[in-house]
Design a protein around this motif. Structure first.
Motif, mmCIF file in Angstrom:
data_model
loop_
_atom_site.group_PDB
_atom_site.id
_atom_site.type_symbol
_atom_site.label_atom_id
_atom_site.label_comp_id
_atom_site.label_asym_id
_atom_site.label_seq_id
_atom_site.Cartn_x
_atom_site.Cartn_y
_atom_site.Cartn_z
ATOM 1 N N ILE A 108 6.239 9.492 -3.177
ATOM 2 C CA ILE A 108 5.640 8.217 -2.783
ATOM 3 C C ILE A 108 6.055 7.853 -1.372
ATOM 4 C CG2 ILE A 108 5.561 5.725 -3.249
ATOM 5 C CD1 ILE A 108 6.058 6.380 -6.190
ATOM 6 N N LYS A 109 5.068 7.466 -0.579
ATOM 7 C CA LYS A 109 5.324 7.002 0.785
ATOM 8 C C LYS A 109 4.692 5.623 0.916
ATOM 9 C CE LYS A 109 4.592 8.106 5.589
ATOM 10 N NZ LYS A 109 3.874 8.962 6.538
ATOM 11 N N LYS A 110 5.518 4.623 1.191
ATOM 12 C CA LYS A 110 5.011 3.258 1.361
ATOM 13 C C LYS A 110 4.433 3.120 2.765
ATOM 14 C CE LYS A 110 5.838 -1.421 0.219
ATOM 15 N NZ LYS A 110 6.616 -2.494 -0.136
ATOM 16 N N GLN A 111 3.224 2.565 2.830
ATOM 17 C CA GLN A 111 2.535 2.390 4.103
ATOM 18 C C GLN A 111 2.947 1.064 4.718
ATOM 19 O OE1 GLN A 111 0.574 4.914 5.244
ATOM 20 N NE2 GLN A 111 1.144 5.981 3.375
ATOM 21 N N ASP A 112 3.094 1.042 6.030
ATOM 22 C CA ASP A 112 3.382 -0.208 6.725
ATOM 23 C C ASP A 112 2.103 -0.995 6.867
ATOM 24 O OD1 ASP A 112 6.068 0.441 7.054
ATOM 25 O OD2 ASP A 112 5.659 1.538 8.912
ATOM 26 N N GLU A 153 0.851 -1.182 0.000
ATOM 27 C CA GLU A 153 0.000 0.000 0.000
ATOM 28 C C GLU A 153 0.889 1.234 0.000
ATOM 29 O OE1 GLU A 153 -3.223 2.142 2.946
ATOM 30 O OE2 GLU A 153 -3.127 -0.049 2.948
ATOM 31 N N ILE A 154 0.539 2.203 -0.829
ATOM 32 C CA ILE A 154 1.328 3.437 -0.916
ATOM 33 C C ILE A 154 0.407 4.647 -0.866
ATOM 34 C CG2 ILE A 154 3.184 2.378 -2.258
ATOM 35 C CD1 ILE A 154 2.008 3.826 -4.748
ATOM 36 N N GLN A 155 1.008 5.777 -0.590
ATOM 37 C CA GLN A 155 0.332 7.068 -0.672
ATOM 38 C C GLN A 155 1.199 7.949 -1.562
ATOM 39 O OE1 GLN A 155 -2.666 7.739 1.107
ATOM 40 N NE2 GLN A 155 -2.752 9.472 -0.286
ATOM 41 N N ILE A 156 0.588 8.594 -2.534
ATOM 42 C CA ILE A 156 1.310 9.518 -3.400
ATOM 43 C C ILE A 156 0.806 10.923 -3.110
ATOM 44 C CG2 ILE A 156 1.783 10.246 -5.773
ATOM 45 C CD1 ILE A 156 1.593 7.373 -6.648
ATOM 46 N N GLU A 157 1.731 11.833 -2.872
ATOM 47 C CA GLU A 157 1.370 13.215 -2.604
ATOM 48 C C GLU A 157 0.468 13.743 -3.719
ATOM 49 O OE1 GLU A 157 3.768 17.357 -2.650
ATOM 50 O OE2 GLU A 157 4.666 15.754 -1.453
ATOM 51 N N GLY A 158 -0.644 14.358 -3.334
ATOM 52 C CA GLY A 158 -1.576 14.901 -4.308
ATOM 53 C C GLY A 158 -2.729 13.967 -4.631
ATOM 54 N N ILE A 159 -2.653 12.716 -4.184
ATOM 55 C CA ILE A 159 -3.762 11.768 -4.355
ATOM 56 C C ILE A 159 -4.310 11.500 -2.956
ATOM 57 C CG2 ILE A 159 -4.436 9.453 -5.095
ATOM 58 C CD1 ILE A 159 -2.255 9.592 -7.212
ATOM 59 N N ASP A 160 -5.583 11.810 -2.742
ATOM 60 C CA ASP A 160 -6.152 11.813 -1.393
ATOM 61 C C ASP A 160 -6.630 10.457 -0.878
ATOM 62 O OD1 ASP A 160 -8.304 11.513 -3.038
ATOM 63 O OD2 ASP A 160 -9.493 13.142 -2.185
ATOM 64 N N HIS A 161 -6.306 9.391 -1.575
ATOM 65 C CA HIS A 161 -6.693 8.055 -1.120
ATOM 66 C C HIS A 161 -5.518 7.106 -1.329
ATOM 67 C CE1 HIS A 161 -7.831 8.541 -5.375
ATOM 68 N NE2 HIS A 161 -7.454 7.284 -5.507
ATOM 69 N N PRO A 162 -5.505 5.993 -0.577
ATOM 70 C CA PRO A 162 -4.387 5.063 -0.723
ATOM 71 C C PRO A 162 -4.429 4.342 -2.068
ATOM 72 C CG PRO A 162 -6.015 4.164 0.784
ATOM 73 C CD PRO A 162 -6.457 5.564 0.436
ATOM 74 N N LEU A 163 -3.266 3.954 -2.531
ATOM 75 C CA LEU A 163 -3.132 3.152 -3.740
ATOM 76 C C LEU A 163 -2.524 1.819 -3.341
ATOM 77 C CD1 LEU A 163 -1.648 5.830 -6.168
ATOM 78 C CD2 LEU A 163 -4.036 5.206 -5.859
ATOM 79 N N TYR A 164 -2.786 0.815 -4.147
ATOM 80 C CA TYR A 164 -2.310 -0.527 -3.858
ATOM 81 C C TYR A 164 -1.462 -0.995 -5.032
ATOM 82 C CZ TYR A 164 -6.019 0.206 -0.586
ATOM 83 O OH TYR A 164 -6.807 0.762 0.392
#
Length: 124
Positions: free
Chosen positions: A119-123, A40-51
């Motif tokens: 990009i920030k990877k979620q734990d 699971e990741i979060q990309i700056e500027g996208i307000d929901h998580p991506l997989y």
């Protein structure tokens, strides 16, 4: 920075200003992340998580009341000398659009390095 949901007309207008005298062809592509295989990741500027699965990014959407995952689609352009040019090597001619103080473009071969700080990877 906004990477998804860009207006195609605004992208084409900005491309024509940035690449004067060139033929601009609108395209789309899926978000491929070479350095992330799954998670699971979060990309700056996208307000929901991506997989991420098999290096492709997906987002959840509700379709007919059912949660469904779709590949994240990016807006792209081909820059050509004329409409009928055949592109054998797209390195110089394929660009991904993003919005940051107006529509900007990054060459596709530079996209991976460009996105790393966003990009920030979620734990999990």
């Amino acid at each position: 920075m906004r990477l998804t949901g860009l207006n195609a007309q605004e992208v084409l207008a900005s491309a024509k200003q940035m690449f004067p005298g060139k033929y601009i062809e609108h395209a789309t592509c899926d978000l491929f992340l070479a350095d992330i295989e799954a998670g699971e990741i979060q990309i700056e500027g996208i307000d929901h998580p991506l997989y991420v699965s098999t290096h492709y990014a997906y987002e959840n959407r509700i379709v007919n009341g059912n949660p469904t995952r779709y590949k994240v689609e990016l807006t792209a352009i081909y820059v050509k000398d004329n409409r009928y040019d055949v592109i054998y090597d797209s390195t110089q001619s394929y660009h991904i659009a993003y919005e940051e103080q107006g529509v900007q473009f990054v060459r596709y071969d530079k996209l991976q390095d460009f996105l790393k700080p966003y990009i920030k990877k979620q734990d999990s």
